[in-house]
Design a protein around this motif. Structure first.
Motif, PDB file in Angstrom:
ATOM      1  N   GLU A  44       0.899  -1.132   0.084  1.00 49.08           N
ATOM      2  CA  GLU A  44       0.054  -0.026  -0.018  1.00 49.08           C
ATOM      3  C   GLU A  44       1.030   1.290  -0.032  1.00 49.08           C
ATOM      4  O   GLU A  44       1.896   1.229   0.752  1.00 49.08           O
ATOM      5  CB  GLU A  44      -0.913  -0.084   1.153  1.00 49.08           C
ATOM      6  N   ASP A  46       2.631   4.713   0.952  1.00 46.55           N
ATOM      7  CA  ASP A  46       2.361   5.197   2.440  1.00 46.55           C
ATOM      8  C   ASP A  46       2.088   6.819   2.465  1.00 46.55           C
ATOM      9  O   ASP A  46       1.609   7.321   1.322  1.00 46.55           O
ATOM     10  CB  ASP A  46       3.816   5.381   2.891  1.00 46.55           C
ATOM     11  N   GLN A 150     -11.452   8.426  10.630  1.00 52.73           N
ATOM     12  CA  GLN A 150     -11.044   7.043  10.845  1.00 52.73           C
ATOM     13  C   GLN A 150     -12.008   6.257  10.380  1.00 52.73           C
ATOM     14  O   GLN A 150     -13.289   6.146  11.156  1.00 52.73           O
ATOM     15  CB  GLN A 150     -10.317   6.868  12.141  1.00 52.73           C
ATOM     16  N   ASP A 153     -10.852   0.326   8.223  1.00 52.46           N
ATOM     17  CA  ASP A 153      -9.577  -0.220   7.585  1.00 52.46           C
ATOM     18  C   ASP A 153      -8.748   0.872   7.126  1.00 52.46           C
ATOM     19  O   ASP A 153      -7.550   0.642   6.739  1.00 52.46           O
ATOM     20  CB  ASP A 153      -9.855  -1.110   6.348  1.00 52.46           C
ATOM     21  N   TYR A 154      -9.302   2.233   6.856  1.00 55.22           N
ATOM     22  CA  TYR A 154      -8.576   3.211   6.270  1.00 55.22           C
ATOM     23  C   TYR A 154      -8.602   4.603   6.933  1.00 55.22           C
ATOM     24  O   TYR A 154      -9.866   4.619   7.840  1.00 55.22           O
ATOM     25  CB  TYR A 154      -8.824   3.430   4.781  1.00 55.22           C
ATOM     26  N   TYR A 156      -9.365   8.140   6.021  1.00 56.51           N
ATOM     27  CA  TYR A 156      -9.833   9.118   4.757  1.00 56.51           C
ATOM     28  C   TYR A 156      -9.177  10.711   5.018  1.00 56.51           C
ATOM     29  O   TYR A 156      -9.854  11.223   6.102  1.00 56.51           O
ATOM     30  CB  TYR A 156     -11.064   8.999   4.665  1.00 56.51           C
ATOM     31  N   GLN A 176      -6.923   8.011   0.816  1.00 55.83           N
ATOM     32  CA  GLN A 176      -7.153   7.287   2.042  1.00 55.83           C
ATOM     33  C   GLN A 176      -5.656   6.438   2.096  1.00 55.83           C
ATOM     34  O   GLN A 176      -4.947   6.166   1.567  1.00 55.83           O
ATOM     35  CB  GLN A 176      -8.106   6.233   1.699  1.00 55.83           C
ATOM     36  N   VAL A 177      -5.541   6.209   3.559  1.00 56.12           N
ATOM     37  CA  VAL A 177      -4.258   5.767   4.047  1.00 56.12           C
ATOM     38  C   VAL A 177      -4.781   4.408   4.630  1.00 56.12           C
ATOM     39  O   VAL A 177      -5.764   4.444   5.419  1.00 56.12           O
ATOM     40  CB  VAL A 177      -3.388   6.434   5.056  1.00 56.12           C
ATOM     41  N   LYS A 178      -3.990   3.252   4.476  1.00 58.07           N
ATOM     42  CA  LYS A 178      -4.490   2.017   5.167  1.00 58.07           C
ATOM     43  C   LYS A 178      -4.136   2.136   6.792  1.00 58.07           C
ATOM     44  O   LYS A 178      -3.044   2.771   7.254  1.00 58.07           O
ATOM     45  CB  LYS A 178      -3.376   0.903   4.717  1.00 58.07           C
ATOM     46  N   LEU A 179      -4.961   1.863   7.401  1.00 59.83           N
ATOM     47  CA  LEU A 179      -4.919   2.039   8.887  1.00 59.83           C
ATOM     48  C   LEU A 179      -4.287   0.764   9.470  1.00 59.83           C
ATOM     49  O   LEU A 179      -4.836  -0.327   9.704  1.00 59.83           O
ATOM     50  CB  LEU A 179      -6.354   1.846   9.545  1.00 59.83           C
ATOM     51  N   ASP A 180      -3.017   1.097   9.514  1.00 54.53           N
ATOM     52  CA  ASP A 180      -2.284  -0.103  10.210  1.00 54.53           C
ATOM     53  C   ASP A 180      -1.549   0.267  11.621  1.00 54.53           C
ATOM     54  O   ASP A 180      -2.165   1.347  12.108  1.00 54.53           O
ATOM     55  CB  ASP A 180      -1.004  -0.577   9.230  1.00 54.53           C
TER      56      ASP A 180
END
Length: 193
Positions: A44, A46, A150, A153-154, A156, A176-180
């Motif tokens: 994904e 960054d 929030q 999973d992501y 925004y 959108q950023v992957k919510l890791d």
């Protein structure tokens, strides 16, 4: 006398077993490669990559945006509470300002004890007195603003550059950023200023 070689339909048992074993190993190898390539997805992008793409999109959408120099950057805020931010909101603003600077925006550095934010009561695009005062103080013709939300999973992110004189949007981009775990740790610092 002619010798006719034997053409027995049954090869030697050892050769038949070896061939079957070899074919079985080959099939396992092919299946393993197919499974491996199906599970291998590109990583994904960054936050930095996404911000740079967003900055390119803003400038491509309105090449005149760079005429509204210099720009100051407000901290990105939580969409559910416009007076709240986090480490994520602060670093997002910094990275986005840097990306816009690489696209030709002149960014004035403004470090202050209380970050700039949008006044919730008067609406998302109306600038707070503090921001108006700062834009006047730093002779800023535009302001970078952003909000984030929030999801499961992501994260925004919506970001825009607005003209400081009348809050007209000069350019905007969303990503959108992957919510890791890394992003979750940046959000843990949520709270007031």
């Amino acid at each position: 006398m002619h010798f006719i070689p034997s053409t027995s339909p049954h090869p030697h048992p050892f050769l038949a077993t070896s061939r079957l074993l070899l074919m079985g190993l080959l099939l396992l190898f092919i299946a393993g490669c197919a499974t491996n390539s199906a599970n291998t997805r590109p990583p994904e992008p960054d936050l930095s990559e996404l911000a740079h793409k967003a900055a390119q999109q803003m400038v491509a959408g309105n090449p005149d945006i760079t005429r509204y120099n210099p720009m100051i950057a407000a901290t990105f805020v939580n969409i559910d509470n416009l007076t709240q931010s986090s480490t994520f909101g602060r670093i997002s603003s910094e990275i986005m300002a840097s990306a816009l600077a690489q696209q030709g925006m002149q960014v004035r550095e403004v470090k202050m004890r209380h970050s700039m934010f949008i006044e919730e009561k008067v609406g998302e695009l109306i600038l707070s007195r503090e921001v108006q005062s700062l834009s006047s103080q730093y002779n800023a013709r535009s302001i970078l603003m952003g909000t984030y939300a929030q999801g499961q999973d992501y994260l925004y992110v919506s970001t825009r550059v607005v003209r400081s004189s009348d809050a007209m949007v000069l350019g905007s981009a969303d990503f959108q950023v992957k919510l890791d775990n890394n992003m979750r740790s940046l959000l843990e610092g949520q709270g007031g200023w």
